[in-house]
Design an enzyme around this catalytic site. Structure first.
Site, short mmCIF file in Angstrom:
data_model
loop_
_atom_site.label_atom_id
_atom_site.label_comp_id
_atom_site.label_asym_id
_atom_site.label_seq_id
_atom_site.Cartn_x
_atom_site.Cartn_y
_atom_site.Cartn_z
N GLU A 235 0.82 -1.21 0.00
CA GLU A 235 0.00 0.00 0.00
C GLU A 235 0.85 1.25 0.00
OE1 GLU A 235 -1.92 -1.11 3.70
OE2 GLU A 235 -1.26 0.80 4.51
N CYS B 146 3.51 8.45 0.83
CA CYS B 146 4.25 7.53 1.69
C CYS B 146 4.30 6.19 0.98
CB CYS B 146 3.57 7.39 3.03
SG CYS B 146 4.31 6.13 4.07
N CYS C 99 8.05 -7.06 6.52
CA CYS C 99 9.27 -6.50 7.10
C CYS C 99 9.82 -7.49 8.12
CB CYS C 99 8.97 -5.16 7.77
SG CYS C 99 10.44 -4.37 8.49
N CYS D 6 9.45 -4.70 14.88
CA CYS D 6 9.22 -3.65 15.88
C CYS D 6 7.90 -3.94 16.59
CB CYS D 6 9.20 -2.28 15.23
SG CYS D 6 10.76 -1.88 14.41
N CYS E 50 4.40 -2.18 15.69
CA CYS E 50 4.09 -2.06 14.27
C CYS E 50 3.37 -3.29 13.75
CB CYS E 50 5.40 -1.86 13.51
SG CYS E 50 5.21 -1.88 11.72
N CYS F 155 8.74 5.18 11.11
CA CYS F 155 8.75 4.08 10.16
C CYS F 155 7.63 3.09 10.49
CB CYS F 155 10.09 3.39 10.22
SG CYS F 155 10.21 1.95 9.18
S1 SF4 Z 1 8.35 0.03 12.18
FE1 SF4 Z 1 9.31 -0.07 10.12
S2 SF4 Z 1 11.17 -1.31 10.46
FE2 SF4 Z 1 9.85 -1.65 12.24
S3 SF4 Z 1 8.67 -3.52 11.74
FE3 SF4 Z 1 7.43 -1.73 11.11
S4 SF4 Z 1 7.92 -1.43 8.94
FE4 SF4 Z 1 9.53 -2.73 9.82
#
Ligand code: SF4
Length: 453
Positions: A190, A207, A214, A218, A221, A435
């Site tokens: 997206e 963005c 990923c 994190c 996230c 991020c």
């Molecule tokens: S914050 Fe960024 S680097 Fe961390 S898991 Fe999410 S997408 Fe990945």
């Protein structure tokens, strides 16, 4: 404490195969859509009280975690996953191919001229290819000024514009639009377009995602709760910008690499897309931001490019112990090393590094932690801008949004210590500049609040 807490949302859990309360499937919204507009199946919908449907995996890509990768401390399995991500690129011989083979998008005019000449065509045909791509060509049929026989020849060997399929467009009440794009291998990514007015000028910030999934894990996230599928090729990154430009009918002024994925794990393709966006689409390098939670040795590689892009480092904590809880990969890239590399980036490029700091109540929002953050930044002579982003709570997250007073107090401490900073509390990019946070912020928006356009 932080392990296993993610920013789940109704939107993301459906899209990427994870379930949560009140999830709404894209397939259902597609079926329920009463209005269909735009190109390539673009659908604008308002959804109210949709029943939770079954997922249709023929359209919705899931990105499960690799076997052995679990919540908790960073370990050998994570290191392996990250190494694989860094090797998943097109630019090195023998590496796994990503992206659409034969894609024309993101190629320079020189490369397209060469392609034409290799096919026995005059070099100016390459410029015609480029012009067609800039006009939004979706298939070789759209290059009607090119000889049909050449187009057929290119089609036979898999050459195509390299555009993704726009699955869906969702527009928030503030005008921000999220685009869901299906890639050639049915993966879904997206991009988010954020229109704004600044000093009387209208801007459009996009963005973009740099990876499918990923591997960085994190804890705050949603993307990090899943796994990693592959890097995006440069044309798949550029396609997101082109899509936003076309859908808004407005020139893109800014690009931020803050969507799905860690851009510095996909540096060759990110750099190629930055170069194309700058030289071919005319977006100033200073209007592009690459965000990172930190990848060992990658900031130095970025600095070597001597680009004028902004580097945004997602800190979220003023000390190693807490940062490692929030960002498990920090175990392999300690805070002191990240700060030293940020200082070296500034010295090498003359570009100030910005820092993103998501404020979470009772976790990292005390004035003592603000003092520690100021001390850290001053220690490395990095008194550049800090974006404070109050956490936006979502389903299934144990994080809490900080009080307004706590955010203000944190902000005051930084200001008193001479650190330029701002609290991002409004919309779009400014609401979620860290991020991965941008994506999550829009994902958490209940579908019922999305407007018909
Ligand atoms: S914050 Fe960024 S680097 Fe961390 S898991 Fe999410 S997408 Fe990945």
């Amino acid at each position: 404490m932080m392990s296993g807490l993610g920013q789940h949302s109704s939107f993301s859990t459906c899209l990427f195969g994870r379930q949560s309360r009140g999830s709404v499937c894209l397939q259902a919204t597609k079926r329920a859509a009463s209005q269909t507009t735009g190109r390539r199946g673009s659908t604008h919908v308002a959804v109210k009280d949709q029943p939770k449907p079954a997922q249709d995996l023929s359209v919705v890509s899931t990105v499960p975690r690799p076997r052995g990768v679990t919540d908790g401390p960073w370990d050998a399995q994570d290191v392996k996953a990250v190494e694989e991500a860094q090797q998943s690129e097109t630019s090195r011989p023998g590496r796994r191919q990503v992206g659409q083979p034969g894609a024309l998008l993101a190629q320079t005019i020189q490369e397209l001229r060469k392609l034409a000449e290799q096919d026995g065509q005059p070099a100016y045909r390459g410029k015609q290819l480029h012009d067609g791509l800039m006009k939004g060509a979706q298939s070789l049929d759209d290059f009607s000024n090119l000889p049909k026989a050449w187009r057929e020849k290119m089609a036979e060997r898999g050459v195509s514009p390299g555009r993704s399929h726009l699955l869906k467009t969702v527009t928030a009440l503030d005008g921000t639009r999220k685009f869901l794009l299906r890639l050639h291998d049915d993966r879904v990514v997206e991009a988010v377009g954020i229109p704004s007015e600044e000093q009387g000028k209208s801007r459009l910030t996009v963005c973009v995602s740099s990876q499918v999934g990923c591997p960085m894990r994190c804890t705050f996230c949603a993307t990090g709760k899943g796994g990693f599928a592959r890097n995006l090729a440069a044309h798949e990154i550029v396609d997101q910008v082109m899509t936003a430009q076309e859908q808004f009918s407005h020139r893109v002024s800014n690009v931020v690499f803050m969507g799905m994925g860690e851009p510095l794990l996909n540096l060759p393709n990110v750099l190629k897309s930055v170069a194309w966006l700058n030289q071919d689409l005319g977006i100033g390098a200073r209007h592009m931001t690459i965000s990172t939670v930190g990848v060992p040795n990658a900031i130095a590689k970025l600095a070597q490019q001597q680009l004028q892009v902004t580097l945004a480092v997602s800190l979220h904590a003023p000390d190693q112990a807490l940062r490692q809880q929030l960002v498990p990969s920090a175990k392999a890239y300690p805070l002191q090393a990240l700060m030293e590399d940020s200082r070296q980036f500034f010295r090498a490029t003359g570009r100030r590094v910005t820092f993103e700091y998501t404020l979470m109540a009772g976790v990292n929002d005390s004035t003592v932690q603000a003092e520690a953050l100021a001390k850290l930044l001053r220690q490395y002579d990095l008194c550049s801008h800090v974006n404070l982003i109050p956490w936006n709570p979502v389903d299934e997250s144990d994080f809490q949004r900080p009080s307004r007073n706590a955010a203000r107090a944190f902000h005051s401490v930084l200001q008193q210590r001479g650190i330029p900073c701002s609290i991002r509390i409004t919309r779009g990019l400014e609401a979620a500049a860290a991020c991965g946070q941008l994506r999550n912020d829009h994902q958490k928006t209940p579908m019922s609040q999305l407007a018909v356009v």
